[in-house]
Write a protein that holds these residues in place. Structure first.
Motif, PDB file in Angstrom:
ATOM      1  N   LYS A 186       0.818  -1.214   0.000  1.00  0.00           N
ATOM      2  CA  LYS A 186       0.000   0.000   0.000  1.00  0.00           C
ATOM      3  C   LYS A 186       0.854   1.269   0.000  1.00  0.00           C
ATOM      4  N   LYS A 246      -7.696   0.646  -3.377  1.00  0.00           N
ATOM      5  CA  LYS A 246      -8.416   1.907  -3.584  1.00  0.00           C
ATOM      6  C   LYS A 246      -9.507   2.085  -2.527  1.00  0.00           C
ATOM      7  N   GLN A 247     -10.220   1.015  -2.252  1.00  0.00           N
ATOM      8  CA  GLN A 247     -11.288   1.052  -1.253  1.00  0.00           C
ATOM      9  C   GLN A 247     -10.723   1.369   0.139  1.00  0.00           C
ATOM     10  N   LYS A 295      -7.872   2.893   0.883  1.00  0.00           N
ATOM     11  CA  LYS A 295      -7.351   4.256   0.925  1.00  0.00           C
ATOM     12  C   LYS A 295      -8.499   5.245   1.130  1.00  0.00           C
ATOM     13  N   GLY A 296      -9.632   4.968   0.526  1.00  0.00           N
ATOM     14  CA  GLY A 296     -10.810   5.808   0.714  1.00  0.00           C
ATOM     15  C   GLY A 296     -11.281   5.801   2.157  1.00  0.00           C
ATOM     16  N   GLN A 302      -6.086  -4.072  -6.827  1.00  0.00           N
ATOM     17  CA  GLN A 302      -6.160  -2.618  -7.001  1.00  0.00           C
ATOM     18  C   GLN A 302      -7.455  -2.065  -6.412  1.00  0.00           C
ATOM     19  N   ALA A 303      -8.561  -2.749  -6.646  1.00  0.00           N
ATOM     20  CA  ALA A 303      -9.859  -2.296  -6.138  1.00  0.00           C
ATOM     21  C   ALA A 303      -9.868  -2.281  -4.609  1.00  0.00           C
TER      22      ALA A 303
END
Length: 73
Positions: free
Chosen positions: A32, A64-65, A67-68, A60-61
């Protein structure tokens, strides 16, 4: 291009690349932090499948999730 297998081996302190799947949590934390654009897409796919048993697209998904979520906290 860099070699994600060797880079992650060094960053996680694993003696062998074959140890990476046994240290998924450590690999995940390090992954990450990385700028993954420095790696070849095929190598990222191979790494993701080898260590996590997931496609790189799925990995990747999830990154991204997460990090959100981290930004909201």
């Amino acid at each position: 291009m860099s070699d994600i297998f060797k880079d992650m081996q060094v960053k996680t302190g694993c003696e062998y690349i074959s140890d990476l799947p046994s240290h998924k949590r450590i690999v995940w934390k390090e992954l990450k932090k990385q700028n993954l654009s420095q790696y070849d897409k095929k190598q990222l796919e191979d790494f993701s499948n080898y260590v996590f048993g997931l496609s790189y697209e799925t990995l990747q998904a999830v990154i991204k999730q997460q990090k959100g979520r981290e930004k909201r906290v």
